[in-house]
Design an enzyme around this catalytic site. Structure first.
Site, PDB file in Angstrom:
ATOM      1  N   GLU A 207      35.082  35.344  37.130  1.00 52.95           N
ATOM      2  CA  GLU A 207      36.016  34.101  36.457  1.00 52.95           C
ATOM      3  C   GLU A 207      35.566  32.832  37.360  1.00 52.95           C
ATOM      4  O   GLU A 207      36.511  31.980  37.930  1.00 52.95           O
ATOM      5  CB  GLU A 207      37.507  34.181  36.571  1.00 52.95           C
ATOM      6  CG  GLU A 207      37.890  35.526  35.705  1.00 52.95           C
ATOM      7  CD  GLU A 207      39.350  35.797  35.640  1.00 52.95           C
ATOM      8  OE1 GLU A 207      40.191  35.423  36.787  1.00 52.95           O
ATOM      9  OE2 GLU A 207      39.992  36.532  34.960  1.00 52.95           O
ATOM     10  N   GLU A 395      37.450  42.393  30.979  1.00 55.16           N
ATOM     11  CA  GLU A 395      38.849  42.593  31.622  1.00 55.16           C
ATOM     12  C   GLU A 395      39.725  42.591  30.298  1.00 55.16           C
ATOM     13  O   GLU A 395      39.481  41.221  29.644  1.00 55.16           O
ATOM     14  CB  GLU A 395      39.212  41.647  32.612  1.00 55.16           C
ATOM     15  CG  GLU A 395      38.729  41.919  33.931  1.00 55.16           C
ATOM     16  CD  GLU A 395      39.254  40.756  35.053  1.00 55.16           C
ATOM     17  OE1 GLU A 395      40.429  40.554  35.032  1.00 55.16           O
ATOM     18  OE2 GLU A 395      38.506  40.499  35.826  1.00 55.16           O
TER      19      GLU A 395
HETATM   20  C1  BG6 Z   1      41.962  38.499  36.558  1.00 62.83           C
HETATM   21  C2  BG6 Z   1      41.197  38.784  37.809  1.00 62.83           C
HETATM   22  O1  BG6 Z   1      42.167  37.274  36.530  1.00 62.83           O
HETATM   23  O2  BG6 Z   1      42.996  38.912  36.040  1.00 62.83           O
HETATM   24  C3  BG6 Z   1      41.556  40.356  38.231  1.00 62.83           C
HETATM   25  O3  BG6 Z   1      39.808  38.694  37.430  1.00 62.83           O
HETATM   26  C4  BG6 Z   1      43.174  40.301  38.077  1.00 62.83           C
HETATM   27  O4  BG6 Z   1      41.158  40.344  39.577  1.00 62.83           O
HETATM   28  C5  BG6 Z   1      43.551  40.380  36.454  1.00 62.83           C
HETATM   29  O5  BG6 Z   1      43.603  41.461  38.744  1.00 62.83           O
HETATM   30  C6  BG6 Z   1      44.890  40.451  36.205  1.00 62.83           C
HETATM   31  O6  BG6 Z   1      45.696  39.750  36.908  1.00 62.83           O
HETATM   32  P1  BG6 Z   1      46.714  40.388  37.877  1.00 62.83           P
HETATM   33  O7  BG6 Z   1      47.336  38.980  38.498  1.00 62.83           O
HETATM   34  O8  BG6 Z   1      47.920  40.925  36.641  1.00 62.83           O
HETATM   35  O9  BG6 Z   1      46.327  41.200  38.734  1.00 62.83           O
END
Ligand code: BG6
Length: 497
Positions: A207, A395
């Site tokens: 990101e 993701e």
């Molecule tokens: C993304 C990141 O922003 O979102 C991850 O690359 C992160 O590292 C994921 O875990 C989900 O966000 P969160 O805050 O719910 O863990």
């Protein structure tokens, strides 16, 4: 109605994603140095995570709130460091460091064809500026890649996922310092030489656009302002271009991609002012891909720099390097969409990297993130239309609290979320002709939340028995969604029921 439809390409890579700082643990093992996350405490929905400092001379220590956009003001004589009595989620995380065999066997049982993980830079170069890599760290990832190979699982490796060696932050001011371009290049060269033949797909900076919102965690910046953010972005772009150049020299068969945090931006209404707000907001992310993937600085950003008095610390050959070595594919995260408006009185919503105005048409997760069943199709189209490069969704997912009842986790809500996500991807492929290569949902196994440091915000198909203070048996348990996703992979996304 059945959700059967045209399927996915035969070689589609179904997978799951993780990151070292949230998954691996073993923070002090085999010569690893401290990285940024190792000085970050746990927070919660209500309370932000904190960074800790120590004063080695006086023995004092303390905490600084991680607030978006504010510089870290350390007391005189203090430096970022670990306080013995404090719980840091990254230190043990969910202990992939010792449980990798068990986890990779589970990944194989689930049918994963690709496993996204990050290499912890501080495991390879403990201080970031070392001349020689740490052999024990390199060996650890050899073991991981060999274990994945046993099951024919392809690794997808992020080179920097909030794991900057802490020393590069404290000694050099993080990515605002141009020296980090050289350190990263050395690190990339070590990885490419060592893991050639074992790893084909690489992502440089997780990101990358987080630099604008989470400048400490993403760029190691302590002095945070538009100029240091612009410097850090330029330096990461240069490091990315040098990495692509290196791969042509060392192993041309490898592919180096960008990793962008993405959310389609919806104007809050059809009011023209809202359209302009949406255009501006979308450019916060596009700027990063326009340079890293498109190969040049866009005029809208240069004009903004001019207006705000930011000057780019360019050196001879920089712009040519960026144009010659763009990222070869785009990997992106997408957890939802965001609304934009020029009305400052509207209530803001929550979400991943990109946050906007609360969308009244969306149901929200327990953490207030809007659940948008169409965001992936829209995101895929927007990115494909703009760049015409292969795409990976690296993701996506639903963070929620799971309950164990009689030894089972019935997570129908996660199945519903995933079903919509996969339908949305399938439409982008079949109806729109987007070139999507793979899908690695976030946290295929429960791990630490990046934003809150909690364990109870779970994304996985596999439950891990640990709580927010790190207590529990650490045992792995398959949730209902495990069998569901397994079946999706077996039918190559044709049967989502
Ligand atoms: C993304 C990141 O922003 O979102 C991850 O690359 C992160 O590292 C994921 O875990 C989900 O966000 P969160 O805050 O719910 O863990």
């Amino acid at each position: 109605m059945s959700s059967k439809n045209l399927g996915f390409p035969e070689d589609f890579l179904w997978g799951g994603a993780t990151a070292a700082n949230q998954y691996e643990g073993g923070a002090f093992e085999d010569g690893k140095g401290l990285s940024l996350c190792d000085v970050m405490t746990a927070g919660s929905k209500e309370k932000c995570r904190q960074i800790t400092w120590i004063n080695k001379k006086t023995g004092e220590s303390g905490f600084i709130d991680m607030k978006k956009g504010s510089s870290l003001k350390l007391p005189e004589g203090a430096e970022l460091g670990v306080i013995d009595s404090v719980y840091y989620p990254s230190h043990k995380a969910v202990d992939f460091y010792h449980r990798y065999k068990e986890d990779i066997a589970l990944a194989a049982e689930l049918g994963l064809k690709v496993f996204r993980l990050s290499i912890n830079w501080a495991r390879i170069y403990p201080n970031g500026d070392d001349e020689i890599p740490n052999e024990a760290g390199l060996k650890f990832y050899d073991k991981i890649f060999d274990e994945l190979k046993k099951y024919n699982i392809e690794p997808l490796v992020t080179m920097s996922h909030y794991e900057l060696p802490l020393n590069l932050c404290t000694k050099y001011g993080g990515w605002s310092n141009r020296k980090l371009v050289d350190f990263f290049e050395r690190y990339a060269k070590t990885l490419f030489t060592r893991y050639r033949g074992k790893v084909k797909y690489w992502l440089t900076f997780n990101e990358i656009n987080m630099l604008s919102f989470g400048s400490f965690v993403s760029g190691g910046l302590t002095d945070i302002n538009p100029q240091t953010i612009a410097n850090a972005a330029l330096h990461q772009f240069l490091a990315s271009a040098r990495t692509v150049k290196l791969k042509y020299e060392i192993a041309p068969e490898m592919m180096v991609g960008q990793m962008l945090g993405y959310a389609p931006i919806y104007p809050y209404s059809c009011k023209p002012g809202d359209q302009i707000a949406a255009l501006d907001k979308a450019r916060n992310a596009y700027f990063y891909s326009d340079v890293q993937v498109g190969g040049h600085y866009p005029n809208y950003k240069l004009k903004e720099y001019e207006r705000t008095g930011v000057t780019l610390p360019l050196e001879n050959g920089d712009l040519e390097l960026l144009a010659a070595y763009p990222s070869e594919f785009i990997g992106f995260s997408c957890y939802g969409s965001a609304c934009a408006s020029n009305d400052p009185n509207l209530q803001s919503g929550k979400g991943n990297v990109i946050r906007g105005i609360k969308n009244p048409y969306l149901v929200e997760s327990e953490w207030g993130w809007g659940i948008d069943p169409h965001c992936l199709r829209i995101a895929l189209n927007e990115l494909y239309d703009r760049y015409h490069k292969p795409l990976w969704i690296v993701e996506s997912g639903l963070g929620s609290q799971d309950e164990i009842k009689e030894g089972k986790v019935h997570d129908q809500y996660r199945i519903d979320y995933m079903r919509n996500a996969i339908k949305s991807m399938r439409d982008a492929i079949n109806l729109d002709g987007v070139d999507l290569r793979g899908f690695t949902p976030w946290g295929w196994i429960d791990l630490i939340s990046a934003s809150t440091g909690e364990m109870k915000k779970r994304y996985g198909f596999v439950y891990v028995d640990l709580d927010d203070e790190g207590y529990g048996t650490n045992q792995r348990l398959k949730k209902d969604s495990f069998e569901w996703y397994k079946h999706v992979i077996e039918t190559n996304g044709e049967d989502l029921d």
